[in-house]
Design a protein around this motif. Structure first.
Motif, short mmCIF file in Angstrom:
data_model
loop_
_atom_site.label_atom_id
_atom_site.label_comp_id
_atom_site.label_asym_id
_atom_site.label_seq_id
_atom_site.Cartn_x
_atom_site.Cartn_y
_atom_site.Cartn_z
N UNK A 22 47.71 127.29 2.07
CA UNK A 22 48.91 126.92 1.31
C UNK A 22 50.16 127.07 2.17
N UNK A 23 50.22 128.14 2.95
CA UNK A 23 51.38 128.34 3.84
C UNK A 23 51.44 127.23 4.89
N UNK A 26 52.74 123.95 3.40
CA UNK A 26 53.92 124.05 2.53
C UNK A 26 54.93 122.92 2.74
N UNK A 27 55.16 122.52 3.98
CA UNK A 27 56.16 121.48 4.25
C UNK A 27 55.56 120.10 4.42
N UNK A 28 54.25 120.04 4.59
CA UNK A 28 53.64 118.73 4.89
C UNK A 28 52.17 118.78 4.52
N UNK A 32 51.50 113.82 4.73
CA UNK A 32 52.27 113.01 3.77
C UNK A 32 53.77 113.14 4.02
N UNK A 33 54.17 114.16 4.79
CA UNK A 33 55.60 114.39 4.99
C UNK A 33 56.27 115.12 3.85
N UNK A 34 55.46 115.55 2.87
CA UNK A 34 55.98 116.29 1.70
C UNK A 34 55.12 117.51 1.47
N UNK A 37 54.62 120.90 -3.72
CA UNK A 37 55.62 121.19 -4.77
C UNK A 37 56.61 120.06 -4.96
N UNK A 38 56.75 119.22 -3.94
CA UNK A 38 57.76 118.16 -3.95
C UNK A 38 57.20 116.81 -4.39
N UNK A 39 55.90 116.76 -4.66
CA UNK A 39 55.26 115.47 -4.94
C UNK A 39 55.41 115.06 -6.39
N UNK A 247 51.93 122.74 -8.63
CA UNK A 247 51.58 123.64 -7.53
C UNK A 247 50.45 124.58 -7.96
N UNK B 2 56.24 115.51 10.48
CA UNK B 2 57.36 114.61 10.27
C UNK B 2 57.62 114.52 8.77
N UNK B 3 58.78 115.00 8.36
CA UNK B 3 59.12 114.98 6.94
C UNK B 3 59.67 113.60 6.58
N UNK B 4 59.33 113.15 5.36
CA UNK B 4 59.87 111.88 4.88
C UNK B 4 61.15 112.14 4.09
N UNK B 12 60.36 117.01 -7.09
CA UNK B 12 61.26 116.37 -6.13
C UNK B 12 61.44 117.21 -4.88
N UNK B 23 56.68 129.76 2.89
CA UNK B 23 55.49 129.76 3.75
C UNK B 23 55.40 131.08 4.52
N UNK B 26 54.15 133.94 2.29
CA UNK B 26 53.00 133.63 1.42
C UNK B 26 51.99 134.77 1.33
#
Lengths: 365, 365
Positions: A22-23, A26-28, A32-34, A37-39, A247, B2-4, B12, B23, B26
């Motif tokens: 999970x860690x 966390x940012x990607x 997916x680049x997300x 939690x942001x999806x 999440x 690479x973040x989108x 969001x 992260x 965690x």
């Protein structure tokens, strides 16, 4: 970083592998680049995560066709209201088997929506045993029989599955609150009308509630049941009528995959049997500690115990914490100590606890 | 990695700083040897996290004394039922102002619990404007007036605070669904009886619901309101009558601290004004794209727009995605496109969107 042995009753210890993944993600998530939690819950990334989590849970519990798996919110306490609001239909009475704090709370909440018949209770004996099914006094036409098959606070677990066919009442749906032992042992889902549990013991983070419900029980909600908690609405919308706790579903999915890597539920059950035996055998051999539950009904997940000299409680907790063993204080309604040893607690953690307890007894006994 | 640029309407985009800290922590929060997901909600570590989150939210929104902050579950859709179940008391009628999909859904759900009076509606004009308060026709003695002060789907935002004192009805509590613009602009909490929002836009992960309620509105719950959703029970137990969504509260707390580092709500509002102006000015100057909302009522958070040649929609979305701009498809009930530009979306993301849109129009126009 130094991890402790965390015996919390819930939220509770999670597998380190799950937390590391999970860690890392966390940012990607998967390029997916997300982060998860942001999806958007309706995007292809998250719908794939949720579908995989459901498929893995179905595989782990061998959920038969004809049952729906719902990812909901509110925890077991909200379900105490949501279940009668959904299942009473045109019936008047719901039957409850009371074996401790949680089933007691459940039957009290149900009285807002139903006439409650206490089919059996072990309250007179201080909730130290589970009434045998032969003693259950079901009403004539109950909407369901409610059971809490592991009482987290008392440390009591059903030593049998509540299969009503054995007492000639197989037509009545069994509802089971399995919050604190779901996925810890092999069960036969087909014996139940509805199984539910808050995730924060054996599954994942608080805020996710799992409901497994037989399809014929859908579509009976009372008019004042909030739409977001109408099982049929939730089922018809694939648990996305309202935004689900995305999440939490993701972490649950990681736990399910971890559990599959351990060999599945039968394999983890063998480990849970070994862990519980180690601790209970130690308690039974001790004249310093004791467990007060009927040995046949002791929980493999939640092990309450007492120091015979309770003036040593504070010292026990302080020294345990100093030794890296935390969250051992018993629930305030029971007192004493409680070690919750869920799936994610390895045998080494239980061994560390027993070693500490033996040492403490030797020094203080 | 690479973040989108993620324009999802919710769940969001979250601030990268927040995700990095989550992260990092965690497996071990502040040397506790536990991750936040694993902590007992009643332990001193988590109670400190929750108390800090509440204190920071109170500071950010300048919540006055006499208001309680509740951390709940179920999202805004569940609140559509929970609110009338809690606020109707001995009154018969609740007033609703309908300005789009969300307030429409809210008033429909309320009919399970109340007689609903539509005090005002902009449905006839296709939900492109917010009816002025002078046009609101309140009933004689409503339990409350319900508003959705930012319509996520339509892209409509109140250009005023619904202060009923201005129309001589200051005695009626205003309820506001602020899910998709809470913390994006300075508000005067004292004008409201109850403010609520799902967290998954400006606050944190899905599964956490924030409720800010005036204390005199507590204690009126209907008999069939589930105890876990009775505001008074939740308030009396510090949001821990049932296990709260602990990880969501933790992430929300990190977002609140991030927001304080940005300078607070007034500072983020200035950024939001600049971001929205950049996008709307571009749309207004374009003969390739259009926004159809009354300019006075355009949302700063959710910007729906249309390509005048809708046969290019699929190409627009595919090329946007290839350029790292995702989740731009409009809600199915509206069509076209929608860019959600919440607090965590930097100006650079909006600039990247505008640059792409300009380029796409030049090539395809």
């Amino acid at each position: 970083m130094s991890r402790v042995w965390n015996f919390s009753a819930g939220p509770a210890v999670l597998p380190e592998e799950v937390l590391r993944q999970a860690a890392d993600e966390m940012l990607d998530w998967h390029g997916s680049g997300m982060g998860v939690m942001e999806m958007s819950h309706r995007g292809k990334e998250f719908t794939a995560i949720a579908a995989q989590a459901e498929a893995d849970l179905r595989e782990l519990l061998a959920v038969p066709a004809g049952y729906r798996v719902l990812f909901m919110q509110g925890g077991a306490i909200a379900e105490n209201a949501i279940i009668p609001m959904n299942l009473m239909g045109d019936r008047r009475v719901a039957d409850y088997v009371v074996t401790g704090s949680w089933s007691q709370k459940s039957q009290k909440e149900a009285r807002k929506y139903a006439e409650v018949n206490i089919a059996a209770s072990s309250e007179a004996g201080g909730f130290t045993t589970v009434p045998a099914m032969a003693e259950w006094r079901l009403s004539a036409d109950p909407a369901y029989v409610f059971t809490c098959t592991n009482e987290t606070i008392g440390g009591l677990e059903y030593p049998f599955e509540p299969d009503l066919a054995q007492i000639g009442r197989g037509e009545v749906p069994v509802v089971a609150d399995m919050s604190s032992h779901i996925l810890s042992r092999v069960i036969d889902v087909s014996k139940y009308g509805l199984i539910f549990g808050g995730a924060q013991k054996n599954i994942g983070p608080a805020g996710l509630t799992i409901v497994i419900v037989r399809e014929d029980l859908l579509g009976r909600a009372m008019p004042h049941c909030p739409t977001a908690f109408d099982f049929k609405t939730v089922a018809d919308n694939g648990s996305m009528y309202n935004t689900p706790p995305t999440y939490g579903i993701y972490i649950a999915g990681l736990v399910f995959q971890w559990l599959k890597r351990q060999g599945g539920v039968a394999a983890i059950e063998a480990q849970n049997v070994a862990k519980a035996k180690l601790l209970y055998d130690f308690l039974d051999a001790s004249d310093f500690y004791e467990n007060r539950i009927d040995p046949a009904c002791r929980s493999r997940m939640n092990v309450p115990f007492f120091l015979k000299d309770e003036t040593l409680n504070d010292a026990f907790l302080a020294e345990a914490k100093a030794a890296g063993l935390v969250q051992l204080k018993g629930h305030k309604s029971v007192g004493g100590m409680r070690a919750s040893i869920y799936n994610a607690m390895p045998l080494a953690g239980v061994q560390a606890l027993v070693d500490f307890m033996r040492d403490f007894a030797a020094r203080r006994g």
